[in-house]
Design an enzyme around this catalytic site. Structure first.
Site, PDB file in Angstrom:
ATOM      1  N   GLU A 356       0.804  -1.239   0.000  1.00 58.76           N
ATOM      2  CA  GLU A 356       0.000   0.000   0.000  1.00 58.76           C
ATOM      3  C   GLU A 356       0.832   1.282   0.000  1.00 58.76           C
ATOM      4  OE1 GLU A 356      -3.875  -1.560   2.487  1.00 58.76           O
ATOM      5  OE2 GLU A 356      -2.118  -0.991   3.630  1.00 58.76           O
TER       6      GLU A 356
HETATM    7  C1  TNX Z   1      -4.187  -3.933   4.629  1.00 62.92           C
HETATM    8  S1  TNX Z   1      -2.669  -6.219   3.912  1.00 62.92           S
HETATM    9  C2  TNX Z   1      -2.902  -3.713   5.134  1.00 62.92           C
HETATM   10  C3  TNX Z   1      -2.733  -3.260   6.502  1.00 62.92           C
HETATM   11  C4  TNX Z   1      -4.034  -3.084   7.212  1.00 62.92           C
HETATM   12  C5  TNX Z   1      -4.972  -4.200   6.822  1.00 62.92           C
HETATM   13  C6  TNX Z   1      -6.280  -4.157   7.554  1.00 62.92           C
HETATM   14  C7  TNX Z   1      -1.504  -5.269   4.042  1.00 62.92           C
HETATM   15  C8  TNX Z   1      -0.232  -5.811   3.645  1.00 62.92           C
HETATM   16  N1  TNX Z   1      -1.760  -4.028   4.457  1.00 62.92           N
HETATM   17  O1  TNX Z   1      -1.999  -2.076   6.538  1.00 62.92           O
HETATM   18  O2  TNX Z   1      -3.796  -3.091   8.571  1.00 62.92           O
HETATM   19  O3  TNX Z   1      -5.225  -4.128   5.460  1.00 62.92           O
HETATM   20  O4  TNX Z   1      -7.015  -5.309   7.331  1.00 62.92           O
END
Ligand code: TNX
Length: 539
Positions: A356
């Site tokens: 992300e």
């Molecule tokens: C996505 S999955 C994220 C996290 C969040 C999560 C909440 C991923 C690698 N990153 O930063 O905490 O969703 O479900």
């Protein structure tokens, strides 16, 4: 004549099988190889059939039972002095687990067992094909012997031994009037996958050393062998870095919702690592970057384009922060951090995040993840990254992908190793159903059955799969009770997916064994979700 004689035998054999299958204390299990071939049909007594998670590769019931008593000792014998000493520690762990409820002393003795009535833990006669974690546990009325190629295998077998005793064994004070028996059996066991992990996000909400240790101990009973700590995110930096004290003094000073946060000193981190190592659990540290970095950006101005520190962040949004991917200041900082962590973390892995990074231009992201992977390798570590790390042309097959979405074609093409953590199956922060009080649902609801009913090969070719990991993100998980509730009873299922071949797993049969774990979890003080599907609505 001959023909009808043959069919009479067939009818009789069939009737015998039906009688056995219907005998109330006996269940028939069929063990299959991962290729789907049947290797053994065995009979399990009810208690054992109900209790062992993950399900052993093969189980053959014997005659009678072994009864643990006040004179029982634990004998240990390795192939050399060093191995014997390591087995002494495993035996002490076992004693620690069996003493409180039984009140027995359970002496640990080095050397050959000569008397009856004892537990024997030995690597003498262990075979190479058992691998690092495989073991054989033979129980008859005269004792229990666990044999393995490595002490780690003995430790995994010790978990099977614990689960073979009545559930009261997990109480923390003496229980009178219980027969501490283990049904006679021969169990031959080893895992399907070498990586069976739990992740705890200690960045969004901080959890203390003791809270983390407790989760490690609970997970180890299901033969989980990796605990990944998500040590940095926008809301907090949780590990002391001596060269950059403000990372924890400033970056560690808060958490989601504005609470006081916290961090681990390097000594505390080493303490967690040692505690985990005694349980043959490897701690994998993660620093998430180039996104999810606000806590670092708030601690040091030099990490920002304008030289100014960012404000601390206590919300739950993702994707707004980024390291400067075109600045040597960034890479010098990361080099220093990874160097310090490598010195205190014995794991061969380091997790470099990569998820992300919505505020990082793609070109910068591609260059950044490649460069950081090389820094990790320079310090002797194998880098792991979240998807989409595999999409960077700078990332090659010596980086491991932790896959949280379903796409991974670039990783498969490059033949990168993969840890499956698909959010719709493995995310411990997803709600069980729409009425459960905590958690999220962006990846879907994950009832206990959904959590159990999948296989890593649904998401990646078998030859690339290292195993699986279940992450607990903690934006909305604030304390130990909530953490327990989200992890249990889903984690035993993930542990079984990683341990037991797909062909020997079946939800209806598993459900019965999971039900048997309820009283054990209660005895251990775990605030698990008492799913009415499994424990009934009155429970
Ligand atoms: C996505 S999955 C994220 C996290 C969040 C999560 C909440 C991923 C690698 N990153 O930063 O905490 O969703 O479900």
């Amino acid at each position: 004549m001959k023909k009808s004689g043959e069919s009479t035998w067939k009818v009789m054999a069939l009737m015998l099988m039906m009688v056995l299958a219907l005998t109330p204390m006996i269940a028939v299990i069929t063990v299959m190889t991962s290729e789907g071939g049947i290797v053994q049909t065995a009979f399990m007594s009810d208690r054992t059939a109900n209790n062992i998670i993950p399900k052993p590769l093969s189980y053959e019931a014997g005659k009678g039972k072994f009864i643990l008593n006040k004179n029982t000792s634990i004998y240990v014998k390795g192939n050399n002095e060093e191995e014997t000493e390591e087995l002494v520690k495993v035996a002490e762990f076992l004693r620690e687990k069996l003493s409180p409820a039984t009140g027995y002393e359970l002496k640990v003795i080095k050397g050959e067992n000569t008397a009856k009535g004892n537990i024997i833990l030995t690597t003498v006669g262990g075979e190479e094909n058992q691998g690092t974690e495989g073991y054989k546990m033979v129980t008859d009325p005269s004792g229990v012997t666990i044999t393995a190629f490595k002490p780690e295998g003995i430790f995994r077998g010790v978990q099977t031994l614990r689960q073979s005793l009545p559930a009261d064994i997990d109480k923390s004070t003496i229980v009178k009037g219980v027969e501490w028996s283990i049904p006679a059996a021969t169990i031959v066991d080893k895992p399907e996958y070498s990586y069976r992990g739990l992740m705890i996000d200690v960045a969004r909400h901080f959890f203390t050393v003791d809270e983390v240790k407790r989760q490690i101990d609970l997970a180890a009973q299901y033969k989980i062998n990796k605990v990944h700590l998500h040590l940095s995110d926008d809301q907090g930096w949780r590990l002391e870095i001596k060269k950059y004290p403000d990372l924890t003094l400033i970056g560690g000073s808060t958490e989601v919702g504005g609470g006081p946060g916290g961090y681990y000193t390097q000594e505390q981190f080493k303490d967690i690592v040692d505690y985990a190592a005694k349980r043959y659990v490897e701690i994998i540290p993660e620093f998430d970057m180039p996104g999810h970095t606000n806590a670092a950006l708030a601690s040091y101005g030099f990490l920002n384009p304008d030289g100014q520190k960012k404000p601390l962040y206590t919300g739950t949004k993702v994707g707004f922060s980024t390291f400067m991917t075109d600045s040597e200041k960034t890479y010098n900082f990361i080099d220093d951090v990874i160097k310090e962590v490598s010195e205190i973390s014995p794991s061969k892995y380091i997790h470099i995040g990569g998820d992300e990074a919505d505020s990082t231009p793609k070109e910068g992201y591609d260059y950044f993840v490649g460069r950081v992977a090389k820094i990790a390798q320079k310090y002797g570590k194998e880098p792991i990254g979240w998807d989409p790390i595999e999409t960077s042309p700078e990332i090659t097959s010596d980086v491991i992908l932790q896959n949280w979405r379903d796409s991974n074609s670039a990783a498969v093409e490059k033949k990168m190793k993969i840890i499956t953590s698909n959010a719709s199956k493995a995310y411990l922060d997803m709600k069980y159903n729409k009425d459960t009080p905590y958690g999220l649902d962006w990846a879907g609801l994950i009832p206990v059955e959904t959590a159990y009913n999948w296989d890593p090969t649904d998401f990646a070719p078998k030859e690339l799969v290292l195993g699986l990991e279940a992450p607990l993100w903690t934006e909305f998980i604030e304390d130990q009770d909530q953490m327990d509730y989200m992890i249990y009873p889903r984690l035993p299922g993930y542990a079984e997916i990683g341990w037991t071949p797909k062909a020997s797993r079946d939800w209806e049969e598993y459900k019965v064994r999971l039900k048997g774990q309820g009283s054990r979890l209660e005895n251990e003080g775990v605030n698990y979700y008492k799913d009415p599907e499994i424990w009934g609505s009155t429970n």
